[in-house]
Design a protein around this motif. Structure first.
Motif, PDB file in Angstrom:
ATOM      1  N   GLU A  28      47.197  23.441  38.643  1.00 22.95           N
ATOM      2  CA  GLU A  28      46.891  24.866  38.546  1.00 22.95           C
ATOM      3  C   GLU A  28      45.750  25.101  37.567  1.00 22.95           C
ATOM      4  OE1 GLU A  28      50.544  26.756  37.572  1.00 22.95           O
ATOM      5  OE2 GLU A  28      51.327  26.670  39.622  1.00 22.95           O
ATOM      6  N   ASP A  29      45.764  24.355  36.458  1.00 24.12           N
ATOM      7  CA  ASP A  29      44.695  24.499  35.472  1.00 24.12           C
ATOM      8  C   ASP A  29      43.370  24.004  36.031  1.00 24.12           C
ATOM      9  OD1 ASP A  29      46.376  25.620  33.634  1.00 24.12           O
ATOM     10  OD2 ASP A  29      46.787  23.746  32.556  1.00 24.12           O
ATOM     11  N   VAL A  34      37.420  32.140  39.497  1.00 25.21           N
ATOM     12  CA  VAL A  34      36.402  33.055  40.010  1.00 25.21           C
ATOM     13  C   VAL A  34      36.869  34.487  39.773  1.00 25.21           C
ATOM     14  CG1 VAL A  34      35.166  33.868  42.059  1.00 25.21           C
ATOM     15  CG2 VAL A  34      35.609  31.415  41.757  1.00 25.21           C
ATOM     16  N   VAL A  35      36.011  35.322  39.222  1.00 18.31           N
ATOM     17  CA  VAL A  35      36.326  36.738  39.015  1.00 18.31           C
ATOM     18  C   VAL A  35      35.392  37.585  39.873  1.00 18.31           C
ATOM     19  CG1 VAL A  35      36.433  38.646  37.360  1.00 18.31           C
ATOM     20  CG2 VAL A  35      37.173  36.353  36.676  1.00 18.31           C
ATOM     21  N   VAL A  36      35.970  38.550  40.574  1.00 20.19           N
ATOM     22  CA  VAL A  36      35.207  39.489  41.398  1.00 20.19           C
ATOM     23  C   VAL A  36      35.275  40.860  40.731  1.00 20.19           C
ATOM     24  CG1 VAL A  36      34.967  40.554  43.671  1.00 20.19           C
ATOM     25  CG2 VAL A  36      35.807  38.195  43.482  1.00 20.19           C
ATOM     26  N   VAL A  37      34.125  41.457  40.453  1.00 20.54           N
ATOM     27  CA  VAL A  37      34.068  42.786  39.839  1.00 20.54           C
ATOM     28  C   VAL A  37      33.430  43.744  40.840  1.00 20.54           C
ATOM     29  CG1 VAL A  37      33.178  44.192  37.941  1.00 20.54           C
ATOM     30  CG2 VAL A  37      33.883  41.820  37.511  1.00 20.54           C
ATOM     31  N   LEU A  38      34.229  44.725  41.304  1.00 23.44           N
ATOM     32  CA  LEU A  38      33.761  45.704  42.289  1.00 23.44           C
ATOM     33  C   LEU A  38      33.530  47.067  41.637  1.00 23.44           C
ATOM     34  CD1 LEU A  38      36.145  44.827  45.267  1.00 23.44           C
ATOM     35  CD2 LEU A  38      33.849  43.934  44.795  1.00 23.44           C
ATOM     36  N   PHE A  60      40.966  28.730  49.827  1.00 24.51           N
ATOM     37  CA  PHE A  60      40.156  27.718  49.157  1.00 24.51           C
ATOM     38  C   PHE A  60      40.759  27.232  47.842  1.00 24.51           C
ATOM     39  CE2 PHE A  60      37.018  30.363  51.564  1.00 24.51           C
ATOM     40  CZ  PHE A  60      36.759  29.420  52.548  1.00 24.51           C
ATOM     41  N   GLY A  61      42.012  27.618  47.559  1.00 24.59           N
ATOM     42  CA  GLY A  61      42.694  27.128  46.371  1.00 24.59           C
ATOM     43  C   GLY A  61      42.018  27.522  45.077  1.00 24.59           C
ATOM     44  N   ILE A  62      41.660  28.794  44.969  1.00 23.86           N
ATOM     45  CA  ILE A  62      40.920  29.293  43.810  1.00 23.86           C
ATOM     46  C   ILE A  62      41.806  30.190  42.963  1.00 23.86           C
ATOM     47  CG2 ILE A  62      39.084  30.932  43.165  1.00 23.86           C
ATOM     48  CD1 ILE A  62      37.369  29.659  45.324  1.00 23.86           C
ATOM     49  N   ASP A  63      41.718  30.021  41.659  1.00 24.95           N
ATOM     50  CA  ASP A  63      42.367  30.925  40.709  1.00 24.95           C
ATOM     51  C   ASP A  63      41.444  32.143  40.571  1.00 24.95           C
ATOM     52  OD1 ASP A  63      43.626  32.227  38.642  1.00 24.95           O
ATOM     53  OD2 ASP A  63      43.217  30.701  37.128  1.00 24.95           O
ATOM     54  N   GLY A  64      41.713  33.153  41.377  1.00 25.35           N
ATOM     55  CA  GLY A  64      40.793  34.292  41.461  1.00 25.35           C
ATOM     56  C   GLY A  64      41.409  35.603  41.040  1.00 25.35           C
ATOM     57  N   GLN A  65      40.540  36.536  40.714  1.00 26.72           N
ATOM     58  CA  GLN A  65      40.973  37.870  40.293  1.00 26.72           C
ATOM     59  C   GLN A  65      39.937  38.887  40.754  1.00 26.72           C
ATOM     60  OE1 GLN A  65      41.093  38.326  36.034  1.00 26.72           O
ATOM     61  NE2 GLN A  65      42.304  40.203  36.097  1.00 26.72           N
ATOM     62  N   VAL A  66      40.413  40.014  41.271  1.00 23.28           N
ATOM     63  CA  VAL A  66      39.531  41.126  41.640  1.00 23.28           C
ATOM     64  C   VAL A  66      39.758  42.272  40.663  1.00 23.28           C
ATOM     65  CG1 VAL A  66      38.885  42.806  43.407  1.00 23.28           C
ATOM     66  CG2 VAL A  66      39.554  40.498  44.082  1.00 23.28           C
ATOM     67  N   ILE A  67      38.680  42.725  40.028  1.00 29.26           N
ATOM     68  CA  ILE A  67      38.738  43.812  39.061  1.00 29.26           C
ATOM     69  C   ILE A  67      37.800  44.918  39.544  1.00 29.26           C
ATOM     70  CG2 ILE A  67      38.417  44.468  36.634  1.00 29.26           C
ATOM     71  CD1 ILE A  67      38.548  41.496  35.936  1.00 29.26           C
ATOM     72  N   LEU A  85      33.037  38.053  30.677  1.00 30.78           N
ATOM     73  CA  LEU A  85      32.186  37.026  30.072  1.00 30.78           C
ATOM     74  C   LEU A  85      32.945  36.207  29.027  1.00 30.78           C
ATOM     75  CD1 LEU A  85      29.390  35.724  29.788  1.00 30.78           C
ATOM     76  CD2 LEU A  85      28.799  37.549  28.162  1.00 30.78           C
ATOM     77  N   LYS A  86      33.807  36.884  28.271  1.00 32.43           N
ATOM     78  CA  LYS A  86      34.605  36.197  27.245  1.00 32.43           C
ATOM     79  C   LYS A  86      35.610  35.229  27.866  1.00 32.43           C
ATOM     80  CE  LYS A  86      34.209  40.077  23.999  1.00 32.43           C
ATOM     81  NZ  LYS A  86      34.932  41.200  23.365  1.00 32.43           N
ATOM     82  N   GLU A  87      36.036  35.522  29.103  1.00 39.70           N
ATOM     83  CA  GLU A  87      37.003  34.662  29.790  1.00 39.70           C
ATOM     84  C   GLU A  87      36.357  33.396  30.363  1.00 39.70           C
ATOM     85  OE1 GLU A  87      38.699  37.197  32.732  1.00 39.70           O
ATOM     86  OE2 GLU A  87      39.674  38.529  31.267  1.00 39.70           O
ATOM     87  N   LYS A  88      35.021  33.396  30.479  1.00 39.76           N
ATOM     88  CA  LYS A  88      34.244  32.235  30.938  1.00 39.76           C
ATOM     89  C   LYS A  88      34.721  31.691  32.297  1.00 39.76           C
ATOM     90  CE  LYS A  88      32.990  30.833  26.257  1.00 39.76           C
ATOM     91  NZ  LYS A  88      33.015  29.775  25.224  1.00 39.76           N
ATOM     92  N   PRO A  89      34.662  32.515  33.346  1.00 39.28           N
ATOM     93  CA  PRO A  89      35.020  31.996  34.678  1.00 39.28           C
ATOM     94  C   PRO A  89      33.983  30.985  35.151  1.00 39.28           C
ATOM     95  CG  PRO A  89      33.993  34.148  34.877  1.00 39.28           C
ATOM     96  CD  PRO A  89      34.163  33.909  33.401  1.00 39.28           C
ATOM     97  N   ASP A  90      34.331  30.221  36.176  1.00 37.13           N
ATOM     98  CA  ASP A  90      33.372  29.272  36.741  1.00 37.13           C
ATOM     99  C   ASP A  90      32.254  29.993  37.491  1.00 37.13           C
ATOM    100  OD1 ASP A  90      34.611  26.743  35.972  1.00 37.13           O
ATOM    101  OD2 ASP A  90      36.250  27.366  37.293  1.00 37.13           O
ATOM    102  N   VAL A  91      32.601  31.111  38.132  1.00 40.69           N
ATOM    103  CA  VAL A  91      31.616  31.910  38.867  1.00 40.69           C
ATOM    104  C   VAL A  91      31.996  33.387  38.749  1.00 40.69           C
ATOM    105  CG1 VAL A  91      30.634  32.456  41.149  1.00 40.69           C
ATOM    106  CG2 VAL A  91      31.095  30.088  40.547  1.00 40.69           C
ATOM    107  N   LEU A  92      30.983  34.242  38.629  1.00 44.69           N
ATOM    108  CA  LEU A  92      31.176  35.690  38.691  1.00 44.69           C
ATOM    109  C   LEU A  92      30.643  36.193  40.025  1.00 44.69           C
ATOM    110  CD1 LEU A  92      31.698  38.571  37.429  1.00 44.69           C
ATOM    111  CD2 LEU A  92      29.292  38.496  36.715  1.00 44.69           C
TER     112      LEU A  92
END
Length: 329
Positions: A28-29, A34-38, A60-67, A85-92
């Protein structure tokens, strides 16, 4: 002796369980983050993008979040981006509100966090990719559809706000629609919200973005400019408000939106409208997550990924509507 074997077996079982749990946590770690900001989630359009992104997370087995911001204002989106930015995702993945977001997005690049733009493109020098609609092409197709039900010399009204003229999405749609309508010999009329009674011989209807203002301007257009034969409203929310006024006044004319939301598609199915243009917001969300995974793996991706445009008519309206209802239930 037997007791010792039982204790040993219990210890082995416990250790195996512990190792299994640790491996699970480790996996899981190891999932890409990936974070999505709408812009917001108050309308159906943005919720469809969210649904596409969340399906991508699962597939795709991604730890993702939509904000999303509550009000769609640039200041709030900047605050959300600062937190991400402080959370340092792999991709924004982000749908920028305005070019005012550029400074904070540059910070992601400085921290080596790839930035994918979804739905709304922006002049970000080091963006990884834009995933969304070619809005000039959308406007062009919308203009062609609108013109197909009219005659050369007919007049149509554009409905948009002053801010749309500098917005990267709406300004391109306006240019595209203007190109097609003028090419078909259709006249585009302009009305000023502060002086809607005076005729100006070119191109647009200006009004604030509030839907009550759309209704107010549409009412004025019908009362003082009876030669108007059609309306281009830039998105479905405005198109539906304009249609409401048109129906209330007993008129029948084509109104072009842009999003393909369920309310608009229902009007095609019941025969109120002949056709509409539809973006593919679900694909935007899904493909943006798929692209994020490719970026994480070090694969090369295209700078512009066009998610396409659908023309909705009576023939395919039910299929589109069934998909939307299943998606949003």
């Amino acid at each position: 002796m037997k007791k010792r074997w039982v204790i040993l077996l219990l210890c082995v079982f416990f250790l195996a369980s512990l190792v299994g749990y640790a491996v699970k946590l480790l996996k899981e770690d190891d999932k890409p983050k990936v974070v999505v900001v709408l812009n917001e989630l108050n309308t159906q359009y943005w919720n469809i993008i969210k649904a596409g992104a969340e399906k991508g997370f699962r597939d795709f087995g991604i730890d993702g979040q939509v904000i999303a911001t509550r009000d769609g204002f640039v200041e709030e989106q900047n605050r959300v981006l600062e937190t991400v930015l402080k959370e340092k995702p792999d991709v924004l993945i982000v749908s920028p509100t305005l070019s005012s977001n550029i400074p904070i997005l540059k910070e992601f690049d400085e921290h080596h966090i790839p930035v994918l733009l979804v739905d709304t493109d922006a002049p970000l020098a080091n963006k990884t990719a834009y995933i969304g609609t070619d809005n000039f092409e959308l406007g062009k197709k919308a203009g062609e559809l609108l013109a197909s039900g009219l005659q050369p010399g007919d007049e149509v009204a554009f409905i948009f706000s002053d801010g749309d003229l500098i917005h990267p999405v709406f300004s391109e749609r306006i240019k595209g629609a203007k190109f097609s309508l003028e090419d078909a010999g259709i006249k585009i009329d302009k009305f000023n919200l502060n002086d809607v009674g005076s005729r100006i011989a070119t191109e647009t209807v200006t009004l604030p973005n509030e839907l009550l203002s759309v209704k107010k301007v549409m009412t004025t257009i019908l009362r003082k400019h009876p030669n108007i034969k059609g309306v281009f409203a830039l998105n479905d929310i405005r198109a539906l408000s304009a249609l409401e006024v048109i129906k209330e006044h007993g008129y029948n004319m084509p109104v072009m939106g842009a999003d393909g939301t369920s309310d608009m598609v229902e009007l095609i199915e019941d025969g109120t409208l002949n056709s509409t243009i539809a973006q593919n917001p679900y694909d935007m969300g899904y493909i943006s997550v798929e692209t994020a995974l490719k970026v994480i793996k070090g694969e090369k991706v295209a700078k512009n990924i066009d998610t396409g445009i659908d023309i909705i008519t009576k023939d395919n309206a039910k299929l589109k509507l069934d998909f939307l209802k299943q998606l949003l239930r």
